[in-house]
Design a protein around this motif. Structure first.
Motif, PDB file in Angstrom:
ATOM      1  N   PRO A  13     -14.886   1.726 -35.394  1.00  0.00           N
ATOM      2  CA  PRO A  13     -14.527   1.255 -34.056  1.00  0.00           C
ATOM      3  C   PRO A  13     -15.472   0.184 -33.533  1.00  0.00           C
ATOM      4  N   THR A  16     -16.423  -0.724 -29.676  1.00  0.00           N
ATOM      5  CA  THR A  16     -16.160  -0.243 -28.333  1.00  0.00           C
ATOM      6  C   THR A  16     -17.302  -0.570 -27.374  1.00  0.00           C
ATOM      7  N   LEU A  31      -8.624  -4.539 -23.963  1.00  0.00           N
ATOM      8  CA  LEU A  31      -8.313  -4.510 -25.396  1.00  0.00           C
ATOM      9  C   LEU A  31      -8.380  -5.956 -25.863  1.00  0.00           C
ATOM     10  N   ALA A  50     -12.279  -1.977 -26.093  1.00  0.00           N
ATOM     11  CA  ALA A  50     -12.222  -1.776 -27.547  1.00  0.00           C
ATOM     12  C   ALA A  50     -11.595  -3.010 -28.165  1.00  0.00           C
ATOM     13  N   THR A  64      -7.490  -1.942 -37.052  1.00  0.00           N
ATOM     14  CA  THR A  64      -7.674  -1.054 -35.891  1.00  0.00           C
ATOM     15  C   THR A  64      -6.407  -1.093 -35.060  1.00  0.00           C
ATOM     16  N   LEU A 114      -5.144   0.101 -31.240  1.00  0.00           N
ATOM     17  CA  LEU A 114      -5.652   0.518 -29.941  1.00  0.00           C
ATOM     18  C   LEU A 114      -4.491   0.920 -29.043  1.00  0.00           C
ATOM     19  N   ASP A 167      -9.461   3.021 -34.905  1.00  0.00           N
ATOM     20  CA  ASP A 167      -8.451   3.441 -33.938  1.00  0.00           C
ATOM     21  C   ASP A 167      -9.047   4.137 -32.708  1.00  0.00           C
ATOM     22  N   VAL A 168      -8.619   3.659 -31.522  1.00  0.00           N
ATOM     23  CA  VAL A 168      -9.101   4.180 -30.248  1.00  0.00           C
ATOM     24  C   VAL A 168      -7.918   4.331 -29.299  1.00  0.00           C
TER      25      VAL A 168
END
Length: 330
Positions: free
Chosen positions: A50, A52, A72, A110, A234, A236, A275-276
C-alpha cells in the motif's frame, strides 16, 4: 433495494466528488469531499504494497473522530502530495480539526501505481492536482472511466478506471461506493467473458452482452493476471453511508467493501497489490439496528463489486491498453 438517483457515491447526501488529471501522461487524482464538519471515517488495508497517508488516525483508538476528505491518486507514493492541495483548500474554507492557532484538515489518502503509463515517468499528481480536483468537486452524477485517479489504471491486462454505484436500503438509507481499479487480478471471468462485478448488479444496470467464441478467446488472451513488478498495482475504494456509525463501524464497513473487491477481481490482495478501502459515515440518519446493520454490510460488499464493474465498463482504451468494451466491439 434499488440504486440511488445517480447510482453514485454522491447519492449519500453531502458527499462531493472531483477529478483532475496531469499533463504529459496518464495519471490524476480523485477526491471525495465530506459534508461540512466532516464524516466519521475508517479504513481496512489488505494489499501487501500500500501507499497511504493518515490511515493510522482512522484507528478507533485514536483521537480524531472525523475526516474532511479522502484522496485517491495516481503517481504511486509521489501522488500522496495531492492531499496537501486538498488540505489547503479545506483550511481556506474553515474546515479542519481545531488546534491552537488554527485548523488542520484531516485528509487520508491512498495511491495507485501508474508511473510512466502513457508518457513521462515524472508526470504525476502533486498539490496542484489536489487543488484542481477539489475545485471541481460536486454532488450529482460522477464521471467514470479514464478520469482522475483512473487515468492510468490497468486491471488484468485491460484498461481500468474509476467506477461508482449506490444502493438504497429498505429503510431509505443509502450505501454507496467509488472504486479505482488497478489490479494484478482480472475483473473478467475468463470462462464466460463476463465482468465478475456485474453479476450482483440490479436489473438493467449493466447492458446485456453476447460473447461469442472469438471474443471470448480475445479476452482470454488479454484479460488475464500478468505478474508485474512488486507494488505496481492496487485497487482503492471508498464506501459511504448516511447511517450513523462510529469509527469501528466505519472500519467494519470498509472490511465488507473488501469482500466486494474479492468478488469482482481475481486474484486480489496479492503481494503486488496495495488494496485499500475507506469507510465513511455522514451520520445524517440514526444508527442502524442489528437487522439494518447486517443489510448494510451485505449491500456494502455488493456496491463495491458493482463500482468495480462500472469502472471497467466505462473505461476507454488509452495508452496502448484495450478496454473491455473495445474487445467486445461495443
Amino acid at each position: 433495494m434499488r440504486p440511488g438517483t445517480h447510482n453514485a457515491i454522491t447519492d449519500v447526501e453531502g458527499l462531493r466528488v472531483g477529478h483532475a488529471s496531469v499533463d504529459g501522461g496518464l495519471s490524476g487524482t480523485t477526491v471525495v469531499l465530506a459534508p461540512p464538519g466532516g464524516a466519521v471515517g475508517g479504513v481496512d488495508v489488505r494489499g501487501a504494497a500500500p501507499g497511504t497517508r493518515e490511515t493510522d488516525l482512522l484507528d478507533p483508538r485514536t483521537t480524531v473522530q472525523r475526516v474532511h476528505a479522502i484522496v485517491l491518486s495516481g503517481g504511486s507514493a509521489y501522488g500522496l502530495a495531492a492531499a496537501t492541495g486538498v488540505m489547503e483548500r479545506l483550511e481556506a474554507v474553515g474546515e479542519g480539526f481545531a488546534v491552537p492557532g488554527g485548523l488542520v484538515p484531516i485528509v487520508p489518502a491512498a495511491v495507485v501505481f501508474d508511473l510512466g503509463r502513457g508518457g513521462d515517468f515524472a508526470a504525476r499528481p502533486d498539490a496542484t492536482t489536489g487543488v484542481a480536483a477539489y475545485d471541481v468537486a460536486a454532488a450529482g452524477p460522477v464521471a467514470q472511466g479514464v478520469v482522475g485517479a483512473g487515468r492510468g489504471t490497468v486491471a488484468g491486462g485491460l484498461k481500468g478506471g474509476v467506477g461508482t454505484a449506490s444502493t438504497v436500503l429498505p429503510d431509505g438509507s443509502t450505501v454507496a461506493a467509488l472504486a479505482v481499479v488497478n489490479a494484478v487480478g482480472s475483473a473478467v471471468d475468463l470462462r464466460t467473458g463476463e465482468l465478475y462485478g456485474a453479476r450482483v448488479g440490479f436489473a438493467d444496470e449493466f447492458p446485456p452482452v453476447e460473447i461469442g467464441p472469438d471474443v471470448l478467446a480475445a479476452l482470454q488472451g488479454i484479460a488475464r493476471p500478468a505478474p508485474p513488478a512488486a507494488g505496481t498495482a492496487t485497487t482503492l475504494a471508498v464506501v459511504a453511508t448516511d447511517l450513523t456509525l462510529d469509527k469501528a463501524g466505519c472500519s467494519r464497513l470498509a472490511t465488507m467493501g473488501h469482500d466486494g473487491m474479492a468478488r469482482a477481481l481475481s486474484p486480489v490482495h496479492t503481494v503486488m497489490d496495495g488494496d485499500v478501502v475507506f469507510g465513511l459515515s455522514t451520520a445524517s440518519r440514526p444508527a442502524p439496528d442489528l437487522a439494518t446493520l447486517v443489510g448494510l454490510h451485505a449491500a456494502a460488499a455488493d456496491v463495491v463489486s458493482r463500482a468495480i464493474a462500472h469502472g471497467m465498463w466505462a473505461a476507454e482504451s488509452a495508452g496502448g491498453l484495450r478496454s473491455y468494451r473495445e474487445v467486445l466491439g461495443i
